[in-house]
Design an enzyme around this catalytic site. Structure first.
Site, PDB file in Angstrom:
ATOM      1  CD  GLU A   1       0.137  -1.350   3.154  1.00  0.00           C
ATOM      2  OE1 GLU A   1       0.388  -2.261   2.439  1.00  0.00           O
ATOM      3  OE2 GLU A   1       0.225  -1.376   4.523  1.00  0.00           O
TER       4      GLU A   1
ATOM      5  CE1 TYR B   1      -3.195  -8.711   4.996  1.00  0.00           C
ATOM      6  CE2 TYR B   1      -1.659  -9.999   6.801  1.00  0.00           C
ATOM      7  CZ  TYR B   1      -1.999  -9.154   5.413  1.00  0.00           C
ATOM      8  OH  TYR B   1      -0.941  -8.662   5.046  1.00  0.00           O
TER       9      TYR B   1
HETATM   10  N1  BES Z   1       0.924  -4.393   3.712  1.00  0.00           N
HETATM   11  C1  BES Z   1       0.730  -5.843   3.233  1.00  0.00           C
HETATM   12  C2  BES Z   1       1.938  -6.365   2.492  1.00  0.00           C
HETATM   13  C3  BES Z   1       2.861  -6.772   3.713  1.00  0.00           C
HETATM   14  C4  BES Z   1       2.659  -7.099   5.077  1.00  0.00           C
HETATM   15  C5  BES Z   1       4.391  -6.650   3.526  1.00  0.00           C
HETATM   16  C6  BES Z   1       3.794  -7.558   5.921  1.00  0.00           C
HETATM   17  C7  BES Z   1       5.261  -6.938   4.354  1.00  0.00           C
HETATM   18  C8  BES Z   1       4.947  -7.146   5.647  1.00  0.00           C
HETATM   19  C9  BES Z   1      -0.454  -5.706   2.272  1.00  0.00           C
HETATM   20  O1  BES Z   1      -1.202  -4.928   2.267  1.00  0.00           O
HETATM   21  C10 BES Z   1      -1.024  -6.941   2.044  1.00  0.00           C
HETATM   22  O2  BES Z   1      -1.698  -7.413   2.819  1.00  0.00           O
HETATM   23  N2  BES Z   1      -0.892  -7.893   1.012  1.00  0.00           N
HETATM   24  C11 BES Z   1      -1.575  -9.323   0.638  1.00  0.00           C
HETATM   25  C12 BES Z   1      -2.603  -9.006  -0.076  1.00  0.00           C
HETATM   26  C13 BES Z   1      -3.907  -8.744   0.315  1.00  0.00           C
HETATM   27  C14 BES Z   1      -4.906  -8.806  -0.785  1.00  0.00           C
HETATM   28  C15 BES Z   1      -4.332  -9.578   1.576  1.00  0.00           C
HETATM   29  C16 BES Z   1      -0.330  -9.853   0.095  1.00  0.00           C
HETATM   30  O3  BES Z   1       0.630  -9.332  -0.325  1.00  0.00           O
HETATM   31  O4  BES Z   1      -0.902 -11.083  -0.239  1.00  0.00           O
HETATM   32 ZN    ZN Z   2      -2.578  -5.353   3.774  1.00  0.00          ZN
END
Ligand code: BES
Ligand code: ZN
Length: 636
Positions: free
Chosen positions: A304, A414
């Site tokens: 994000e 999540y």
């Molecule tokens: N902020 C996260 C990605 C992240 C989390 C990077 C922890 C490093 C450490 C991002 O918003 C995220 O949650 N991405 C998910 C996709 C989402 C649809 C659940 C992913 O990358 O799988």
């Molecule tokens: Zn996220």
């Protein structure tokens, strides 16, 4: 924390390494902190000492040296001490940086060398950079270079890109990788504004989590400004042969040329998503919202980065079926980017709230049916993950001391986080809960908050005024205990119930696979179908399904991932070529991890995993490499 509130807490220690913990209860500092709207929190993943000297703004100036895989330049940090503060010691986070020179300045025009020392590297946290400054210094300038192995950077050779002709660079700072490319206070409770000048080869274009001008002249020198204070994990940069395609006046897509038009079609609903979120939770406060589609080695689904979400190309299914991912990253523009977790143990505040908002956006744009399917799939993921997690990792307010904060990024923050919010919504009603959330985002806008701050605000503004309703929400259990509370909401999907009925007809031998009524199934229904099948299914039945629906040839990454997991469990050889192809064509950790884990369960599978990994490893991102190395026992 607002700086004024820091005054009385000036002596408080924020960084464990710097001074060893919270002030004792009852001390003046502790009282002052608890009286404030937002309390200072101890960040066990940062060496920095922001309570003594706080970085407010960073000016960056870099040369992007593709031939050496090095970013070289300066970071000039603007400093602020609390009123009366005289600190002369600034501690920054770094990892694998070559520090060439450190200078300090009182007025920003005359500079003097400053003494510094770089601590021995710690595996997870890196090296504290301690700088000695005059007590009236307001700026420090660090000349430095990154190393090719920087954990937050990936340098792609031309063959790893879509265009195949020129190289590509992208960053990934969350959770604690910003320190591998910028020396700073790498804690999410320190918010900074930044400016950057980036010099690249002339034919390449740079974008950042800042103001990106879609019309920018491609001349190898790019200037950026991010005037809104953000935490360090949201600083981002990408350099490559990028083009832009608009989706609306304020939204669009950046990608390599061969990808950009398709991506703009996939994300055609961006503006509608932004409007849906605005109607629910207040204005979008970041001006533009663009999505950068990265080359396939991007280790996450999405990130994000403010004003410029980074996304995996595996989201481009061709039929918008995986755009929940963009709704998710967009939702972070409120949850996470506007109101930020103060430390990584509060990560669920970012992600749980974001998943909740993501589904509200999906509901508005694509309907309840779709949103509920996503909620059911999410709950399935959570249950499955919890079955294998140690209890201490099932806690929202997780203790991550001594651990890599990425260890906390399970389905718990999540999906369990989102369930708590859904219970609040169901109990208090949408109208009240939406009003509460809107107030929450306004109240804490551009601040970093802890779980305690959230719970305090929740009690004061939603729970305490309605004790009867509040008694149905076991807040303490949700936040501090393992497992899922018995009273948790139970998302339900009628569409999935019909899928289950069809599944049963096939499994009971009443109909052949080709007669399963799957003609109108969405990606989500397919996923539910595949997940509901027994494991192992057996090669015969796998082959029957494959003949009827050509699943081994699916171009949808989520379906492919699910199918290949089943193929491994069932020893369905016909899908193995696709498995090799999938694992060598993208580096998204969400897919790599379960597939390699499934493979290494048998000796023959492990051999296969190693054969694939030997080829794929050089193309994976350092973050993905670290994960897969552990799974396959690389180098042991
Ligand atoms: N902020 C996260 C990605 C992240 C989390 C990077 C922890 C490093 C450490 C991002 O918003 C995220 O949650 N991405 C998910 C996709 C989402 C649809 C659940 C992913 O990358 O799988
Ligand atoms: Zn996220």
């Amino acid at each position: 924390m607002r700086y004024g509130e820091l005054a009385a807490a000036a002596m408080m220690c924020l960084a464990a390494a710097a001074c060893g913990g919270r002030p004792s209860a009852g001390s003046p500092a502790a009282e002052a902190a608890s009286a404030a709207t937002v309390s200072a929190a101890r960040d066990v993943h940062s060496y920095a000492n922001p309570a003594e000297i706080r970085v407010r703004h960073v000016d960056l100036d870099w040369d992007v040296l593709f031939d050496r895989k090095v970013l070289r330049g300066t970071a000039t940090l603007s400093l602020e001490r609390p009123p009366g503060g005289r600190a002369t010691r600034l501690v920054l986070d770094t990892r694998n940086l070559d520090i060439e020179k450190v200078e300090s300045s009182r007025d920003g025009s005359t500079w003097a060398n400053a003494a510094f020392s770089l601590a021995a590297p710690e595996k997870i946290f890196g090296s504290a950079l301690t700088i000695t400054l005059p007590e009236d210094s307001t700026r420090v300038r660090i000349a430095y270079a990154t190393r090719p192995e920087a954990s937050g950077l990936q340098w792609l050779d031309p063959p790893q890109t879509a265009g195949k002709k020129v190289p590509f660079l992208f960053t990934q700072s969350q959770a604690i990788h910003a320190r591998s490319w910028i020396p700073l206070q790498d804690s999410p409770q320190v918010r900074i504004t930044y400016r950057a000048r980036v010099r690249t080869p002339k034919n390449l274009l740079a974008v950042m989590s800042a103001n990106n001008d879609p019309q920018v002249a491609r001349d190898g020198e790019y200037d950026f400004e991010m005037p809104q204070a953000i935490p360090s994990y949201l600083i981002a940069l990408a350099v490559g042969d990028l083009s832009f395609a608009p989706v609306s006046a304020r939204a669009g897509v950046w990608a390599e040329r061969p990808v950009v038009e398709g991506a703009a079609r996939e994300f055609a609903d961006l503006e509608e998503m932004i409007r849906a979120a605005e109607e629910l939770f207040g204005p979008y406060r970041w001006e533009r919202y663009d999505v950068l589609v990265l080359p396939p080695s991007f280790p996450f689904g999405g990130m994000e980065n403010p004003r410029l979400t980074f996304a995996t190309p595996t989201v481009l299914a061709g039929d918008k079926s995986l755009v929940a991912l963009v709704a998710h990253e967009l939702a972070h523009s409120w949850a996470g980017n506007l109101v930020t977790n103060a430390t990584w143990r509060d990560f669920w505040l970012n992600e749980g709230m974001t998943v909740y908002i993501e589904r509200r956006i999906l509901e508005r744009v694509y309907g309840t049916r779709r949103a509920e399917m996503e909620a059911v799939l999410g709950l399935q993921d959570l249950r499955k993950e919890i079955a294998h997690l140690p209890e201490k990792d099932e806690i929202l307010h997780i203790d991550l001391s001594g651990r890599d904060p990425d260890d906390g990024a399970t389905d718990v923050p999540y999906e369990k986080g989102a369930l708590l919010l859904r219970q609040l919504e169901e109990t208090f009603g949408r109208q009240r809960f939406d009003r509460f959330l809107r107030g929450y985002f306004d109240h804490f806008a551009f601040q970093s908050i802890t779980t305690d701050d959230f719970v305090r605000y929740l009690r004061a503004n939603l729970l305490d005024p309605s004790p009867e309703l509040a008694s149905r929400i076991p807040v303490e259990e949700w936040v501090e205990k393992p497992g899922i509370p018995a009273s948790a909401p139970r998302p339900h999907s009628d569409a999935f119930a019909r899928v289950e009925a069809e599944t049963a007809r096939w499994l009971q031998g009443k109909i052949p696979a080709s007669e399963v009524d799957a003609g109108a199934w969405s990606t989500q229904e397919w996923l539910h179908f595949l997940r509901a099948l027994p494991v192992p299914l057996g090669s015969e039945r796998m082959a029957e399904l494959d003949r009827a629906y050509r699943l081994s040839a699916s171009s949808n990454a989520e379906i492919t991932n699910q199918w290949l997991l089943m193929a491994i469990a069932s020893g369905y050889e016909a899908a193995y070529p696709r498995l090799g192809e999938f694992l060598t064509s993208m580096g998204r950790r969400k897919f790599l991890k379960p597939l390699y884990e499934a493979l290494v369960k048998t000796p023959a599978g492990k051999e296969r995993a190693l054969a694939i990994y030997r080829k794929a490893r050089p193309t994976y991102h350092p973050i993905a490499v670290a994960t897969v190395d552990k799974i396959v026992g690389w180098g042991t």
